[in-house]
Design an enzyme around this catalytic site. Structure first.
Site, short mmCIF file in Angstrom:
data_model
loop_
_atom_site.label_atom_id
_atom_site.label_comp_id
_atom_site.label_asym_id
_atom_site.label_seq_id
_atom_site.Cartn_x
_atom_site.Cartn_y
_atom_site.Cartn_z
N ARG B 320 0.86 -1.19 0.00
CA ARG B 320 0.00 0.00 0.00
C ARG B 320 0.89 1.24 0.00
O ARG B 320 1.43 1.63 1.04
CB ARG B 320 -0.89 -0.01 1.25
CG ARG B 320 -2.08 0.98 1.18
CD ARG B 320 -2.72 1.16 2.54
NE ARG B 320 -1.91 2.04 3.38
CZ ARG B 320 -1.90 2.03 4.71
NH1 ARG B 320 -2.66 1.19 5.37
NH2 ARG B 320 -1.12 2.86 5.39
N HIS B 324 -3.87 4.73 4.32
CA HIS B 324 -5.07 3.88 4.30
C HIS B 324 -6.22 4.62 3.63
O HIS B 324 -6.95 4.08 2.83
CB HIS B 324 -5.42 3.49 5.73
CG HIS B 324 -6.77 2.87 5.89
ND1 HIS B 324 -7.05 1.59 5.45
CD2 HIS B 324 -7.92 3.34 6.43
CE1 HIS B 324 -8.32 1.32 5.72
NE2 HIS B 324 -8.87 2.35 6.31
N TYR B 333 3.63 6.28 11.41
CA TYR B 333 3.89 4.94 11.94
C TYR B 333 4.82 4.08 11.09
O TYR B 333 5.22 3.01 11.50
CB TYR B 333 2.58 4.19 12.18
CG TYR B 333 1.62 4.17 10.99
CD1 TYR B 333 1.82 3.29 9.94
CD2 TYR B 333 0.53 5.03 10.94
CE1 TYR B 333 0.95 3.28 8.85
CE2 TYR B 333 -0.35 5.03 9.88
CZ TYR B 333 -0.14 4.15 8.83
OH TYR B 333 -0.99 4.13 7.76
#
Lengths: 346, 434
Positions: B320, B324, B333
């Site tokens: 990815r 998100h 993160y």
């Protein structure tokens, strides 16, 4: 009711009536399909699907893996394909693993897809106690589902209604939870567990048409007309209330709700405005039970007609006990005391 | 001392150190230099391609390797090469590039305040586009929220997608759903749920119905690696295996479930394709950034399904490349170096290189196509915005809020509807009407 007076009838208990409804729906519509744990060759632990697999074949009546999430999720997919599935959850106590599929999926599919996909399934599930089922075979979880928008909740109290309501539920294009009060599968239990139990052979609603008919969803039945008070109940409690009222000689109007969502508010309002008193009886636990909703509705709509506080008679807010199940069960004594209380100043 | 606290005479001696709890931790956090040497990348063409009639137990190794077709030079090699025509390859490249252009545009629209939410599929374009091209157009897709490529590959109008994203007057879902939660029945695209992996058993049910009716159509479902942990995933695998349902399970392993790396779904212990083995389902682990491998695996799984060989689980190993969703900031993160260091590259660049290697494409045509697609998306956006952008009460009649809860509106909803209309009239808001 869409029943023809000339239709032949026969004696049925509630299991036979449910079986007959499934049989008729499967014969009329090749898209009706029955599945669930043990429902196939064996015909279900309560025999409600007996003989259906032999008659309609294994691709229309079959056993499933023991995953309620899977059973309901698969039924939603079948509904999206165009079938009309009738999954069985073996006991209502086992329905919780399927909660997400019922609440977030089946109940919401029509809305979220603006009608592109619907979930025309009927989930049959035996519920309620009084059979020494302990806490995992006795619960009445209807209040969990009446709180959910987009799902209908139906509870029959007689063989006649069970058949007619089930046919109506299967033909309905929205998801329906059809809770079957298993304590009255074989007879109209009056609440006296220590006396011989009756079967359906003498009850007028045990005489059931052999053919097709529907009892419409959302319509209550006045089981007994009366002037002194209104009793709102459903399932097993209809028969317990009927017995207590007969014993005490109170002129109660007993309303069998039959469908909780959508509720027959007109029948309730009309009766309470006439009698001025309202007692609500259900076997489920008390707090946030469907009785709370009924009580609020009656208060909102009939307050100036009420001559006494509304009485709620329910199971206790405990798990359903095994050995003490008759202490939990809202039986004739609890109902009788509430009846005396609400009629005190009459 | 109560009896239960007394040492049992036969108890084994407790002289071991205390237990420790293992909590997974990703290799890289913000600021870390990224080095993906730990990821094993087998050479393209190395994996064998079993006959589609072979039983699942005959090829367990395919659940642990990576099926790869495109090699480092952009050549298609090995038994899984689907040998597609240049036209099909160009269509695939174009669809992937269109998806990326669409994502860029809609992401920007959200940042401009034209809608509430968007999710990009950057870096994962091959997963949906190649699968859609390998399936028949009437096979039924049960997507998660990152398979908008299915709609694009099936020619669903971009304007319709944008109308939904804007919840505007043209939105076929009447503003009832979060942006990107499309539903397109006539394009074989099931209504997307925000709840994870609920679509898996539903896809199995659809596939079982198709089989029970003697139909020829199959179903395909997608979920992320993170949500394979949901019970629905396992219910679906059991059902599919039991009834040999004609369904393809796609697990898009893009390494991240919001901020939780794949280790929290079990990736430290095994692969996601290996989940298939316990169920007796065919399992394939595929280079998800290799459009030809995704195409070939999907075609193989579809042939198994169509010939009553039952379900296949395909893990698409991908990355990815962005957040998100528009509500997520991945720099909080994970290391910003990860997307560029990803050892399987970019799916569009790899397919482009393949076509150039074949002599069927060049950089100039690619740049021209990108410009053309950007212009096309802009024009579609202009069209969609004629129907409005997101705004409370602007586009749908207020009383439609109650439509579609049930087929027929019961009294309690009708009462609440009347209450809402009265409330809006009392509010004096300019858009209060009806």
């Amino acid at each position: 009711m869409t029943m023809n007076e000339d239709e032949p009838t026969t004696r049925m208990n509630m299991i036979q009536a449910i079986n007959s409804a499934l049989d008729i729906c499967m014969a009329r519509d090749p898209d009706v399909l029955v599945m669930g744990e043990d429902v196939g060759y064996f015909g279900g632990v309560f025999r409600a699907t007996a003989g259906l697999q032999a008659k309609y074949g294994k691709t229309r009546v079959f056993d499933t893996p023991i995953t309620e999430t899977g059973i309901i999720g698969v039924a939603i997919g079948m509904g999206a394909y165009g079938l009309r599935p009738v999954p069985e959850i073996q006991f209502a106590d086992y329905i919780y693993p399927a909660l997400d599929q019922l609440v977030s999926e089946a109940a919401r599919l029509r809305y979220r897809s603006a009608g592109e996909f619907i979930s025309p399934m009927t989930v049959r599930s035996p519920f309620g106690g009084g059979i020494f089922g302990g806490q995992t075979h006795s619960q009445s979880p209807e209040g969990i589902f009446t709180h959910v928008s987009g799902i209908k909740t139906v509870i029959p109290a007689t063989p006649y209604d069970a058949k007619g309501l089930l046919i109506a539920a299967i033909e309905d294009n929205d998801p329906v939870l059809f809770f079957e009060p298993k304590r009255i599968y074989n007879g109209p239990f009056n609440g006296y567990w220590d006396r011989p139990s009756e079967n359906w052979s003498k009850h007028p609603a045990g005489e059931v048409p052999t053919g097709y008919y529907k009892v419409p969803l959302g319509k209550a039945a006045v089981v007994r007309e009366g002037e002194a008070l209104t009793i709102l109940c459903y399932g097993t409690m209809v028969h317990v209330c009927t017995a207590v009222v007969a014993e005490q000689g109170v002129d109660a109007e007993i309303i069998d709700l039959r469908t909780l969502v959508p509720l027959d508010i007109e029948a309730i309002e009309e009766s309470v405005k006439k009698t001025g008193r309202c007692m609500i009886v259900h076997e489920a636990t008390r707090t946030s039970g469907f009785g709370a909703e009924l009580s609020a509705l009656v208060q909102e709509r009939c307050f100036y007609h009420l001559e006494a506080p509304i009485e709620r008679v329910t199971g206790y807010d405990t798990p359903y006990p095994h050995s003490l199940e008759w202490a939990y069960f809202p039986g004739p004594v609890r109902i009788g005391q509430a009846l005396k209380k609400i009629m005190k100043d009459a | 001392m109560v009896a239960s606290e007394l040492p049992r005479a036969d108890a084994p001696p407790r002289n071991l150190p205390g237990l420790t709890l293992h909590v997974p931790e990703p290799k890289f956090r913000p600021g870390d230099a990224v080095d993906f040497v730990g990821i094993e990348v087998p050479p393209a063409g190395a994996a064998r391609r079993p006959d589609t009639a072979a039983p699942a137990k005959d090829f367990p190794e395919l659940a642990y390797t990576l099926v790869r077709v495109l090699d480092e030079e952009g050549r298609a090699v090995g038994a899984w090469d689907p040998k597609l025509s240049p036209d099909t390859l160009r269509r695939m490249l174009r669809n992937m590039a269109l998806l990326r252009a669409f994502d860029e545009r809609m992401f920007r629209a959200q940042r401009q305040g034209k809608t509430s939410f968007y999710m990009k599929a950057t870096g994962e374009e091959a997963v949906a586009i190649a699968a859609a091209q390998a399936l028949a157009d009437d096979d039924m897709c049960f997507p998660s929220y990152r398979q908008q490529g299915l709609l694009i590959a099936r020619g669903y109008p971009l304007v319709e997608m944008m109308n939904q994203i804007y919840s505007n007057r043209g939105d076929k879902l009447q503003g009832k759903q979060l942006p990107i939660m499309y539903s397109a029945r006539d394009h074989g695209f099931f209504s997307i749920s925000g709840n994870l992996t609920t679509q898996y058993p539903q896809a199995v049910g659809w596939a079982m119905a198709s089989a029970a009716k003697g139909d020829t159509r199959i179903a395909a479902a997608w979920c992320g690696e993170g949500s394979t942990a949901e019970g629905d995933f396992h219910s679906a695998c059991t059902f599919a295996a039991v009834y040999r349902a004609p369904v393809i399970f796609n697990v898009v392993n893009n390494q991240w479930a919001i901020s939780s790396f794949s280790g929290f779904a079990g990736a430290e212990a095994t692969t996601f394709a290996a989940r298939a083995i316990g169920y007796g389902i065919a399992g394939l682990r595929v280079d998800g950034n290799d459009a030809l491998a995704v195409y070939a695996a999907t075609l193989w799984a579809a042939e198994r399904a169509r010939t009553n060989q039952g379900p296949t689980l395909i893990e698409h190993f991908t990355y990815r490349a962005e957040g998100h969703s528009t509500s997520d900031d991945p720099t909080q993160y994970r290391s910003a170096g990860e997307p560029n260091a990803w050892p399987l590259g970019d799916p569009i660049a790899r397919l482009k290189q393949h076509l150039i290697t074949l002599g069927e494409w060049d950089e100039a045509r690619h740049a021209a196509q990108d410009r053309e697609l950007a212009e096309y998306v802009r024009a579609e956006q202009k069209e969609a915005e004629k129907n409005g952008i997101l705004g409370h009460g602007l586009h749908q009649p207020l009383d439609s809020l109650f439509d579609g809860v049930f087929e027929e509106m019961p009294w309690h909803l009708r009462e609440q509807q009347q209450q809402m209309i009265a409330e809006e009239e009392a509010s004096g808001r300019p858009w209060a009407r009806k």
